[in-house]
Scaffold this motif. Sequence first.
Motif, mmCIF file in Angstrom:
data_model
loop_
_atom_site.group_PDB
_atom_site.id
_atom_site.type_symbol
_atom_site.label_atom_id
_atom_site.label_comp_id
_atom_site.label_asym_id
_atom_site.label_seq_id
_atom_site.Cartn_x
_atom_site.Cartn_y
_atom_site.Cartn_z
ATOM 1 N N LEU A 1 13.374 -12.948 -12.150
ATOM 2 C CA LEU A 1 12.940 -13.664 -13.343
ATOM 3 C C LEU A 1 12.000 -12.800 -14.160
ATOM 4 O O LEU A 1 12.108 -12.724 -15.387
ATOM 5 C CB LEU A 1 12.260 -14.979 -12.935
ATOM 6 C CG LEU A 1 11.792 -15.875 -14.075
ATOM 7 C CD1 LEU A 1 12.964 -16.333 -14.931
ATOM 8 C CD2 LEU A 1 11.044 -17.092 -13.527
ATOM 9 N N ARG A 2 11.086 -12.097 -13.487
ATOM 10 C CA ARG A 2 10.138 -11.238 -14.202
ATOM 11 C C ARG A 2 10.877 -10.124 -14.929
ATOM 12 O O ARG A 2 10.625 -9.861 -16.104
ATOM 13 C CB ARG A 2 9.137 -10.636 -13.229
ATOM 14 C CG ARG A 2 8.141 -9.726 -13.935
ATOM 15 C CD ARG A 2 7.216 -9.061 -12.960
ATOM 16 N NE ARG A 2 7.934 -8.222 -12.035
ATOM 17 C CZ ARG A 2 7.749 -8.210 -10.720
ATOM 18 N NH1 ARG A 2 6.862 -8.998 -10.177
ATOM 19 N NH2 ARG A 2 8.453 -7.411 -9.949
ATOM 20 N N ASP A 3 11.815 -9.461 -14.238
ATOM 21 C CA ASP A 3 12.562 -8.372 -14.877
ATOM 22 C C ASP A 3 13.346 -8.881 -16.082
ATOM 23 O O ASP A 3 13.422 -8.217 -17.114
ATOM 24 C CB ASP A 3 13.543 -7.743 -13.880
ATOM 25 C CG ASP A 3 12.826 -6.964 -12.808
ATOM 26 O OD1 ASP A 3 11.598 -6.775 -12.927
ATOM 27 O OD2 ASP A 3 13.489 -6.551 -11.839
ATOM 28 N N PHE A 4 13.923 -10.062 -15.914
ATOM 29 C CA PHE A 4 14.696 -10.640 -17.004
ATOM 30 C C PHE A 4 13.795 -10.918 -18.206
ATOM 31 O O PHE A 4 14.118 -10.563 -19.346
ATOM 32 C CB PHE A 4 15.365 -11.939 -16.532
ATOM 33 C CG PHE A 4 15.893 -12.785 -17.651
ATOM 34 C CD1 PHE A 4 16.993 -12.372 -18.381
ATOM 35 C CD2 PHE A 4 15.286 -13.989 -17.975
ATOM 36 C CE1 PHE A 4 17.492 -13.155 -19.416
ATOM 37 C CE2 PHE A 4 15.777 -14.773 -19.005
ATOM 38 C CZ PHE A 4 16.879 -14.346 -19.732
ATOM 39 N N LEU A 5 12.632 -11.542 -17.956
ATOM 40 C CA LEU A 5 11.703 -11.839 -19.048
ATOM 41 C C LEU A 5 11.260 -10.549 -19.723
ATOM 42 O O LEU A 5 11.207 -10.460 -20.958
ATOM 43 C CB LEU A 5 10.478 -12.607 -18.521
ATOM 44 C CG LEU A 5 10.746 -14.040 -18.091
ATOM 45 C CD1 LEU A 5 9.496 -14.643 -17.459
ATOM 46 C CD2 LEU A 5 11.196 -14.897 -19.282
ATOM 47 N N ALA A 6 10.975 -9.518 -18.913
ATOM 48 C CA ALA A 6 10.508 -8.249 -19.469
ATOM 49 C C ALA A 6 11.598 -7.602 -20.318
ATOM 50 O O ALA A 6 11.332 -7.067 -21.393
ATOM 51 C CB ALA A 6 10.062 -7.315 -18.349
ATOM 52 N N ALA A 7 12.846 -7.675 -19.848
ATOM 53 C CA ALA A 7 13.923 -6.954 -20.517
ATOM 54 C C ALA A 7 14.470 -7.701 -21.731
ATOM 55 O O ALA A 7 15.115 -7.107 -22.584
ATOM 56 C CB ALA A 7 15.063 -6.672 -19.537
ATOM 57 N N THR A 8 14.239 -9.000 -21.801
ATOM 58 C CA THR A 8 14.808 -9.751 -22.929
ATOM 59 C C THR A 8 13.719 -10.338 -23.813
ATOM 60 O O THR A 8 13.392 -9.787 -24.855
ATOM 61 C CB THR A 8 15.724 -10.885 -22.438
ATOM 62 O OG1 THR A 8 14.968 -11.749 -21.598
ATOM 63 C CG2 THR A 8 16.914 -10.333 -21.679
#
Lengths: 206, 206
Positions: free
Chosen positions: A128-135
Motif C-alpha cells: 500500500l505504501r509503495d502504491f501511494l508513493a508511486a501514484t
Amino acid sequence: MAIDSGGRTGRRPGSGSSRDEILQAAREQFTEHGFKGATLRAIAAQAGVDPGLIRHFFGDKAGLFTASLELPPEAVRTVLATFSAPSDEWGVRATRAYFGLWEDPETAGPLRATVVSAFANDQALERLRDFLAATVLQQVTAHLPQDDPGLRLTTAMTHLLGVAIGRYLLQVPPLVAADLDDIVAMVAPTIQHYLTGPLPSAAAQT
Amino acid sequence: MAIDSGGRTGRRPGSGSSRDEILQAAREQFTEHGFKGATLRAIAAQAGVDPGLIRHFFGDKAGLFTASLELPPEAVRTVLATFSAPSDEWGVRATRAYFGLWEDPETAGPLRATVVSAFANDQALERLRDFLAATVLQQVTAHLPQDDPGLRLTTAMTHLLGVAIGRYLLQVPPLVAADLDDIVAMVAPTIQHYLTGPLPSAAAQT
C-alpha cells in the motif's frame, strides 16, 4: 471449445476469467515482490495472458494494483480529479470525494479491506505504501506548492484516513452521530490549509 | 512453600504472577464481554485474586484495560495531563504528548499492537471504542467548549491517529523524513482549532 468451462485452458483473450486470473496473479506477485518489484510481464506470464491484455483491462501497473485491492479504479480517479479543479476548492473536493468513497457501499467494503489487510500484514502494508508513493504522491505533489509538497499531501491524506477510521471502522460515537456535511465543513478547511496554505516552518523561519 | 514455583497455587497476593494472571483474565473478560460488560469481580474470580488487589495494581477498570493492552498507564495519563494546562496550550501539548508515545520505544510497541489488533478483530475494535468512550471522551469533553465537544475531540484524536499511522505504521516517506518538530508545528494549530476554535457549523448558522 468453451474457454470458460472450468479447466485451465491457457491463454483466454478477453474472457471474464482471464481478468480474474490476472487479478489473482497480480495479488500474488505484488505480495511476493511489492509494488515496485512486480512486473506486468511476470504477472502476464503467471496468468497465461499477453501483457497487452493487462493494459487493455487495467491501463497500467497502478490501475492493476488498485484493481487487485478490489477498489474500483474510478474510486482513485474520483479523488485525484480534485486536483484539476481550481486550487481553492481542493480542500472541499478532496474531503467530499474521499468520504464519499467510504459512504458508498460499493467502495466502502474494498476500502475497509485495504486498511484492515494493511494492518494485518507487513507485506500488504508495504504494498500500500509503495502504491501511494508511486501514484497519489507522485501525481499530486506536482500540483502543490513546492515547499515540502510531500509533507503537505501526506498530512492531509492521513488526516482524512484518521477521521475515516474513526467514523467507519472504530465507529467512535460522536463521529458516527455527526452529519457528513458537518464533518466536511470541519475538516475541509484544514485539508485546504495543508495543501495550499503557508507552512508553519516557513513562517517560523521568516 | 514457594508460591512462584510454576504450578498453580491459587491466590498469590501481590506476587508478580498475580499481576500477570489478572492481566490475562482481564484480556479474556474484555474480549468476551467488552469494556462495559466485563466486571472487576469476574476478572478477580477468574484470576483467583481479591478485587482489592486489582485496584491496588491498576486503580480502576480503565487502568486495568489500559494495562491489558500492554500500554503503560502513564501513557494515557501523559496525554490526559494536557487538559490541566492553559487551554491555549492544548494543541501543542496534546500533539507532542501523543507523538511522544509513538517515538518512545517502550510505548510504541504497545500502541502499534493496540492499533493492529483493533483492525484485526471486531472484538478488539469494540473494546478500544468502548474504552475511548468511557475514559478519554468522558474525561476530556467536560473541559471543552460545550458546542459539540465530542466532535471536537474525536476530530482532533483521529487526526493525530491518522498522522501516527502514516508515520509509524504505513511509514509514508515524507512523514518519515520530516522532523517531528515540523510535524508538531504543522498539526498542533489544527488540534488547537478543533478543540477550542469556533465550529464551522456555528459560523455557517450566524
